[in-house]
Design an enzyme around this catalytic site. Structure first.
Site, PDB file in Angstrom:
ATOM      1  N   CYS A 193       0.801  -1.228   0.000  1.00  0.00           N
ATOM      2  CA  CYS A 193       0.000   0.000   0.000  1.00  0.00           C
ATOM      3  C   CYS A 193       0.835   1.279   0.000  1.00  0.00           C
ATOM      4  O   CYS A 193       0.309   2.359  -0.255  1.00  0.00           O
ATOM      5  CB  CYS A 193      -0.941  -0.003   1.207  1.00  0.00           C
ATOM      6  N   HIS A 221      -9.652   2.731  -0.656  1.00  0.00           N
ATOM      7  CA  HIS A 221      -8.212   2.497  -0.577  1.00  0.00           C
ATOM      8  C   HIS A 221      -7.717   2.032  -1.938  1.00  0.00           C
ATOM      9  O   HIS A 221      -8.022   0.931  -2.389  1.00  0.00           O
ATOM     10  CB  HIS A 221      -7.942   1.436   0.492  1.00  0.00           C
ATOM     11  N   HIS A 226      -2.452   7.774   6.744  1.00  0.00           N
ATOM     12  CA  HIS A 226      -2.751   6.575   5.958  1.00  0.00           C
ATOM     13  C   HIS A 226      -4.227   6.206   6.155  1.00  0.00           C
ATOM     14  O   HIS A 226      -4.959   6.024   5.194  1.00  0.00           O
ATOM     15  CB  HIS A 226      -1.832   5.438   6.403  1.00  0.00           C
TER      16      HIS A 226
END
Length: 561
Positions: free
Chosen positions: A192, A362, A324
């Site tokens: 990620c 995401h 995040h």
């Protein structure tokens, strides 16, 4: 002089760690050598470009789509809400010189990133040919291609080119090939945090002289339901398809798509500057008793502490932190506690934080660049875009409950004139990254408006009529801005290969004067400015022309009736 100054400073503080010393060198460039973001482009869930993303962010529109899917509902464990980008099937193969057989075998991420790269270059005010032969690097964050199964195992008919179409290395390599670049060109995969790692790689390469400039991208497409099934069984996906970052009801995230690109240049070479990259740094968790996917708040804290020591910025001076913020039950508390210890100790006001994942889901390897794009929008507008799906602080996170950290859930103007925005990105394998942006302190002279009353001629080219009208409409929808017009002049000062349409608009302080376009077939004609009439004498006509700046290679003649 800079290295000596840094060495003296290190000796005074008795710093011997080579990593810290190198970080100090990177974060303290001489004037003109600062690394800046100069071009931005991208396609995001339900957002065709950065302008539409800006609108959706400020209007708190949920960009995760629950009405349409890329697959039929085939398994009860797969959440049905995912963020999807538009027009995934389109590609202008002719412009990029790609044979139709290869184009039909290209991974959509390769196709779209090629187009977004050109957009970012144009956004920076550069003609694409200006990059030819330069030490321009291409750094792309990408994890895996969900179309590989089709090309490598299912669609194995003759005259298909899956190897040169679907290898992830082709995402940056085709950009280097098309633009004839001589810099490094590679994929970065840290899960990620991949695209923010790519930013750090590019930043270090420019500062160390490996690159003159860098194209940095992030790509993610959700094309196969079984990949989402694997994530669901990992326990990180929200069954309701909402990413409720830092909220008490947060139960995971929605998977989402994006293909993003930024151009990074030295300040002295830039025609437009969105933000300065003050510093970028990475580290890795290594071994953890809880398992490889468990986020380590301690390692994140160490990264942040070293980061701000290296760039000599007080962490309490941040204007905003783009976290995040995946909305997972473990990730949010670990990150929030690290933020609290580093940024909030001794801070007088709450630290404003947010996460674009609440708005568009995401995007996994592309998420870091999505966060950078959000921060640039905030710096340009002077307003922090708000989170959605946030109503109550997550229980057990003291910094949220006690108000030391505040999630931005409504539009908030920047509270200070420092314009410092930090960006966190963490990969579930342990790859952590942090980047610090500072807004461009340059103030436009007269707000960009010309001091004279002369209209401006803007000549442009494009592949279609729509491309001409969209650009001319954009110019005429704004107040006349001399700097914006100059950027357009720089872009279209030379022919762009395969642009078959020509157009122009004449814009003034009072609005559009005239707009025209036509399809173009032959050689480009010389520019001739003709004037004359029966009503005025030639002396009077020349007097009017004295207010026009002299242009090189311009032939002025008289009309003949």
């Amino acid at each position: 002089m800079a290295p000596n100054i840094l060495d003296n400073k290190a000796q005074e503080e008795q710093i011997t760690d080579p990593s810290i010393l190198n970080g100090r060198f990177l974060a303290n460039p001489p004037p003109g050598e600062e690394v800046c973001v100069t071009g931005v482009s991208g396609v995001f869930p339900n957002s065709e470009d950065v302008h539409e993303l800006r609108h959706n962010l400020f209007n708190k529109i949920d960009m995760v789509d629950g009405d349409t899917r890329r697959w039929e509902p085939i398994h009860p464990e797969v959440p049905q809400r995912t963020g999807k980008i538009p027009n995934i099937e389109k590609f202008d193969a002719g412009y990029f010189g790609v044979h139709h057989r290869q184009a039909n075998s290209l991974d959509p991420m390769v196709r779209i990133f090629l187009e977004k790269t050109v957009e970012a270059i144009l956004d920076a005010g550069l003609h694409p040919s200006e990059l030819e032969g330069t030490k321009t690097g291409v750094f792309v964050g990408s994890c895996f291609s969900e179309s590989e199964k089709d090309w490598f195992f299912d669609n194995v008919e003759p005259q298909q080119f899956g190897i040169t179409g679907c290898l992830r290395s082709m995402i940056p390599n085709r950009v280097s090939y098309f633009l004839k670049l001589n810099g490094p060109s590679h994929i970065t995969d840290t899960a990620c945090s991949s695209s923010l790692y790519a930013v750090e790689n590019a930043y270090s390469a420019i500062r160390n002289g490996i690159c003159d400039m860098a194209i940095v991208g992030g790509t993610n497409l959700t094309l196969h339901p079984f990949v989402s099934l694997q994530f669901a069984r990992l326990g990180v996906l929200s069954q309701d398809g909402c990413c409720k970052s830092f909220d008490a009801t947060g139960n995971g995230y929605a998977r989402s798509e994006a293909v993003t690109c930024i151009l990074m240049q030295k300040a002295k070479d830039s025609r437009r500057i969105y933000a300065k990259i003050v510093h970028a740094k990475t580290n890795c968790d290594g071994y953890k008793e809880q398992g490889i996917t468990y986020p380590s708040g301690e390692t994140q804290k160490k990264l942040l502490q070293e980061f701000y020591k290296e760039c000599d910025v007080d962490p309490r001076s941040l204007s905003f932190l783009e976290a995040h913020g995946t909305g997972t039950k473990v990730g949010d508390p670990e990150e929030a506690n690290a933020i609290d210890e580093v940024f909030c100790t001794g801070r007088d006001t709450p630290l404003l934080i947010g996460s674009i994942k609440s708005n568009l889901g995401h995007t996994e390897p592309a998420s870091g660049l999505c966060s950078i794009t959000k921060c640039i929008i905030g710096l340009e507008e002077g307003v922090i875009p708000p989170n959605i799906h946030y109503s109550k602080p997550r229980e057990g996170v003291k910094a949220l409950e006690e108000g030391r950290i505040k999630v931005v859930s409504e539009k908030i103007p920047l509270q200070d004139d420092r314009g410092l925005m930090g960006i966190n990105s963490f990969g579930f394998g342990g790859g952590n990254c942090h980047v610090l942006l500072k807004w461009n302190t340059k103030v436009k002279v007269n707000g960009g408006e010309p001091k004279d009353d002369l209209p401006r001629l803007v000549c442009i080219s494009g592949r279609t009529e729509e491309s001409i009208t969209s650009l001319t409409d954009d110019v005429n929808s704004r107040k006349l801005d001399a700097e914006h017009v100059q950027l357009l002049h720089e872009i279209f000062k030379k022919d762009i290969e395969s642009h078959q349409y020509r157009g122009y608009t004449i814009a003034s302080k009072s609005g559009k004067v005239k707009t025209s376009l036509k399809k173009y077939y032959g050689e480009r004609p010389s520019l001739i400015l003709a004037f004359g009439s029966f009503e005025e004498s030639w002396q009077e006509q020349c007097r009017h022309l004295f207010v026009v700046p002299v242009l090189p290679q311009l032939f002025i003649g008289s009309t003949i009736y």
